[in-house]
Write a protein that holds these residues in place. Structure first.
Motif, PDB file in Angstrom:
ATOM      1  N   SER A  46       1.351  -1.517  -4.471  1.00 30.94           N
ATOM      2  CA  SER A  46       1.640  -0.226  -5.098  1.00 30.94           C
ATOM      3  C   SER A  46       1.912   0.890  -4.103  1.00 30.94           C
ATOM      4  O   SER A  46       2.224   2.009  -4.495  1.00 30.94           O
ATOM      5  CB  SER A  46       0.456   0.179  -5.991  1.00 30.94           C
ATOM      6  OG  SER A  46      -0.727   0.245  -5.224  1.00 30.94           O
ATOM      7  N   SER A  47       1.806   0.595  -2.802  1.00 31.02           N
ATOM      8  CA  SER A  47       1.940   1.676  -1.812  1.00 31.02           C
ATOM      9  C   SER A  47       2.348   1.092  -0.463  1.00 31.02           C
ATOM     10  O   SER A  47       2.130  -0.095  -0.176  1.00 31.02           O
ATOM     11  CB  SER A  47       0.595   2.402  -1.684  1.00 31.02           C
ATOM     12  OG  SER A  47       0.629   3.371  -0.652  1.00 31.02           O
ATOM     13  N   GLY A  48       2.948   1.933   0.352  1.00 37.61           N
ATOM     14  CA  GLY A  48       3.160   1.626   1.768  1.00 37.61           C
ATOM     15  C   GLY A  48       3.822   0.288   2.050  1.00 37.61           C
ATOM     16  O   GLY A  48       4.859  -0.063   1.470  1.00 37.61           O
ATOM     17  N   CYS A  90      -2.877  -4.831  -7.514  1.00 37.12           N
ATOM     18  CA  CYS A  90      -3.398  -3.551  -7.029  1.00 37.12           C
ATOM     19  C   CYS A  90      -4.229  -2.943  -8.161  1.00 37.12           C
ATOM     20  O   CYS A  90      -4.325  -3.536  -9.235  1.00 37.12           O
ATOM     21  CB  CYS A  90      -2.252  -2.604  -6.649  1.00 37.12           C
ATOM     22  SG  CYS A  90      -1.116  -2.321  -8.008  1.00 37.12           S
ATOM     23  N   ARG A  91      -4.840  -1.786  -7.907  1.00 31.64           N
ATOM     24  CA  ARG A  91      -5.598  -1.134  -8.979  1.00 31.64           C
ATOM     25  C   ARG A  91      -4.692  -0.264  -9.839  1.00 31.64           C
ATOM     26  O   ARG A  91      -4.833  -0.200 -11.045  1.00 31.64           O
ATOM     27  CB  ARG A  91      -6.748  -0.310  -8.379  1.00 31.64           C
ATOM     28  CG  ARG A  91      -7.817  -1.150  -7.719  1.00 31.64           C
ATOM     29  CD  ARG A  91      -8.720  -0.308  -6.864  1.00 31.64           C
ATOM     30  NE  ARG A  91      -7.951   0.420  -5.848  1.00 31.64           N
ATOM     31  CZ  ARG A  91      -8.466   1.238  -4.958  1.00 31.64           C
ATOM     32  NH1 ARG A  91      -9.760   1.466  -4.954  1.00 31.64           N
ATOM     33  NH2 ARG A  91      -7.685   1.843  -4.085  1.00 31.64           N
ATOM     34  N   ASP A  92      -3.739   0.453  -9.212  1.00 30.35           N
ATOM     35  CA  ASP A  92      -2.880   1.390  -9.945  1.00 30.35           C
ATOM     36  C   ASP A  92      -1.475   0.805 -10.118  1.00 30.35           C
ATOM     37  O   ASP A  92      -0.582   1.052  -9.305  1.00 30.35           O
ATOM     38  CB  ASP A  92      -2.821   2.723  -9.177  1.00 30.35           C
ATOM     39  CG  ASP A  92      -2.029   3.771  -9.942  1.00 30.35           C
ATOM     40  OD1 ASP A  92      -1.509   3.442 -11.038  1.00 30.35           O
ATOM     41  OD2 ASP A  92      -1.917   4.907  -9.447  1.00 30.35           O
ATOM     42  N   ASP A 102       3.968   4.670   8.891  1.00 35.85           N
ATOM     43  CA  ASP A 102       3.831   5.933   8.156  1.00 35.85           C
ATOM     44  C   ASP A 102       3.540   5.670   6.679  1.00 35.85           C
ATOM     45  O   ASP A 102       4.456   5.498   5.872  1.00 35.85           O
ATOM     46  CB  ASP A 102       5.116   6.755   8.310  1.00 35.85           C
ATOM     47  CG  ASP A 102       4.848   8.219   8.037  1.00 35.85           C
ATOM     48  OD1 ASP A 102       3.703   8.566   7.686  1.00 35.85           O
ATOM     49  OD2 ASP A 102       5.790   9.024   8.181  1.00 35.85           O
ATOM     50  N   THR A 103       2.267   5.586   6.341  1.00 32.07           N
ATOM     51  CA  THR A 103       1.831   5.334   4.958  1.00 32.07           C
ATOM     52  C   THR A 103       0.597   6.201   4.663  1.00 32.07           C
ATOM     53  O   THR A 103      -0.022   6.748   5.585  1.00 32.07           O
ATOM     54  CB  THR A 103       1.415   3.853   4.746  1.00 32.07           C
ATOM     55  OG1 THR A 103       0.128   3.665   5.338  1.00 32.07           O
ATOM     56  CG2 THR A 103       2.404   2.873   5.321  1.00 32.07           C
ATOM     57  N   PRO A 104       0.184   6.270   3.394  1.00 31.46           N
ATOM     58  CA  PRO A 104      -1.016   7.052   3.043  1.00 31.46           C
ATOM     59  C   PRO A 104      -2.289   6.558   3.736  1.00 31.46           C
ATOM     60  O   PRO A 104      -3.278   7.298   3.818  1.00 31.46           O
ATOM     61  CB  PRO A 104      -1.111   6.871   1.521  1.00 31.46           C
ATOM     62  CG  PRO A 104       0.287   6.566   1.080  1.00 31.46           C
ATOM     63  CD  PRO A 104       0.901   5.779   2.191  1.00 31.46           C
ATOM     64  N   PHE A 121     -15.313   0.467  12.590  1.00 34.63           N
ATOM     65  CA  PHE A 121     -15.490  -0.820  11.922  1.00 34.63           C
ATOM     66  C   PHE A 121     -14.155  -1.393  11.419  1.00 34.63           C
ATOM     67  O   PHE A 121     -14.059  -2.574  11.092  1.00 34.63           O
ATOM     68  CB  PHE A 121     -16.470  -0.668  10.759  1.00 34.63           C
ATOM     69  CG  PHE A 121     -16.973  -1.982  10.231  1.00 34.63           C
ATOM     70  CD1 PHE A 121     -17.924  -2.720  10.929  1.00 34.63           C
ATOM     71  CD2 PHE A 121     -16.483  -2.506   9.037  1.00 34.63           C
ATOM     72  CE1 PHE A 121     -18.373  -3.951  10.451  1.00 34.63           C
ATOM     73  CE2 PHE A 121     -16.939  -3.735   8.547  1.00 34.63           C
ATOM     74  CZ  PHE A 121     -17.886  -4.458   9.264  1.00 34.63           C
ATOM     75  N   TYR A 122     -13.098  -0.542  11.354  1.00 35.05           N
ATOM     76  CA  TYR A 122     -11.792  -1.040  10.882  1.00 35.05           C
ATOM     77  C   TYR A 122     -11.245  -2.117  11.815  1.00 35.05           C
ATOM     78  O   TYR A 122     -10.805  -3.179  11.371  1.00 35.05           O
ATOM     79  CB  TYR A 122     -10.804   0.133  10.792  1.00 35.05           C
ATOM     80  CG  TYR A 122      -9.380  -0.284  10.482  1.00 35.05           C
ATOM     81  CD1 TYR A 122      -9.029  -0.792   9.232  1.00 35.05           C
ATOM     82  CD2 TYR A 122      -8.367  -0.147  11.439  1.00 35.05           C
ATOM     83  CE1 TYR A 122      -7.719  -1.165   8.944  1.00 35.05           C
ATOM     84  CE2 TYR A 122      -7.054  -0.512  11.166  1.00 35.05           C
ATOM     85  CZ  TYR A 122      -6.737  -1.020   9.914  1.00 35.05           C
ATOM     86  OH  TYR A 122      -5.441  -1.394   9.624  1.00 35.05           O
ATOM     87  N   SER A 123     -11.312  -1.819  13.103  1.00 33.34           N
ATOM     88  CA  SER A 123     -10.732  -2.746  14.081  1.00 33.34           C
ATOM     89  C   SER A 123     -11.363  -4.144  13.986  1.00 33.34           C
ATOM     90  O   SER A 123     -10.643  -5.151  13.929  1.00 33.34           O
ATOM     91  CB  SER A 123     -10.883  -2.134  15.473  1.00 33.34           C
ATOM     92  OG  SER A 123     -10.313  -2.944  16.429  1.00 33.34           O
TER      93      SER A 123
END
Ligand SMILES: NC(=O)c1ccc[n+]([C@@H]2O[C@H](COP(=O)([O-])OP(=O)(O)OC[C@H]3O[C@@H](n4cnc5c(N)ncnc54)[C@H](OP(=O)(O)O)[C@@H]3O)[C@@H](O)[C@H]2O)c1
Length: 231
Positions: free
Chosen positions: A12-14, A34-36, A173-175, A136-138
């Motif tokens: 739904s995005s990016g 996705c959720r939306d 370049d995404t949200p 913690f993302y990495s």
């Protein structure tokens, strides 16, 4: 891609939205998880699901009869340091970026044809080196690569021809970047000005390249970043 059915998570995005769109353009039947679902691109069949909830993943996969391709793309980059971050953020990222990707892979294997399917997992350049602000993302993105390698070894040992790839982009370049730069909005604005960031379609084209290779070719990872990105 005609006659192929692809499931794209985070469609739904990016990046996931661009992958789903390019797959539709290439003639695939595309299911977007996705959720939306209101933000899915045209031509994509909606599969609403919150991937942090295992029961919802079970229910979503129970509605699918056949798959040729799984793109495990949904992910979240919360700014959450090891030294003083919120463990609730770690858990959310762990559930979405790692646990859901692993469960979806296992479930997709049961839906692939005997001739094999394809799994593409979205890792990151943060899964190859640890940025100072990676928190913690990495580690979740390192895990995506390790899970991909582990699964590939298991499939080869089982003579299962299913192919497993990762794609590892730098800044796109995404949200997602709004979360990653939370509280550092000026730095994000500067980064957007100084770096011609990858666009979602750049990553989607790399994924389509992986999916279009001949059956005997297995691309294991594509690392890609803007020519302006220094690390
Ligand atoms: N942007 C970058 O710089 C960058 C760089 C390297 C790697 N990546 C990776 O690329 C992937 C896609 O990121 P993006 O930049 O395209 O982010 P994005 O634009 O924020 O999109 C994230 C997608 O994930 C879905 N999602 C989030 N939480 C979910 C949940 N609980 N259940 C189901 N779906 C969920 C969202 O859909 P809903 O909100 O509708 O559920 C959305 O479609 C991620 O794995 C990310 O780590 C991004």
């Amino acid at each position: 891609m005609h006659h192929k059915t692809a499931l794209v998570t985070g469609a739904s995005s990016g990046i996931g939205r661009a992958i789903a769109s390019q797959l539709v353009d290439a003639g695939a039947k595309v299911i977007g998880l996705c959720r939306d679902s209101s933000k899915l691109p045209a031509g994509v069949q909606a599969l609403p699901c919150d991937l942090t909830d295992i029961q919802q993943i079970d229910a979503a996969f129970a509605s699918i009869k056949h798959l040729d391709i799984l793109v495990n793309n949904a992910g979240l980059a919360l700014l959450s340091r090891i030294s003083d971050g919120n463990p609730a953020d770690w858990e959310t990222m762990w559930r979405l970026n790692v646990q859901a990707l692993t469960i979806c892979s296992q479930k997709a294997l049961a839906l692939f044809p005997e001739s094999g399917g394809q799994i593409v997992n979205t890792s990151s350049m943060s899964g190859h080196r640890v940025p100072a602000t990676g928190g913690f993302y990495s580690p979740t993105k390192f895990a995506v690569r390790a899970i991909s390698d582990a699964l590939r070894s298991e499939l080869r040992a089982d003579d299962n021809p299913t192919r497993v790839a990762t794609v590892s982009p730098g800044y796109v370049d995404t949200p997602l970047l709004d979360h990653y730069f939370k509280g550092r909005e000026e730095q994000l604005a500067q980064t957007r000005q100084s770096i011609r960031m990858l666009q979602p379609d750049d990553v989607a084209s790399a994924v389509l390249h992986i999916l279009n290779t001949p059956l005997h070719v297995e691309i294991t990872d594509i690392q890609m970043r803007s020519v302006d990105q220094k690390s």
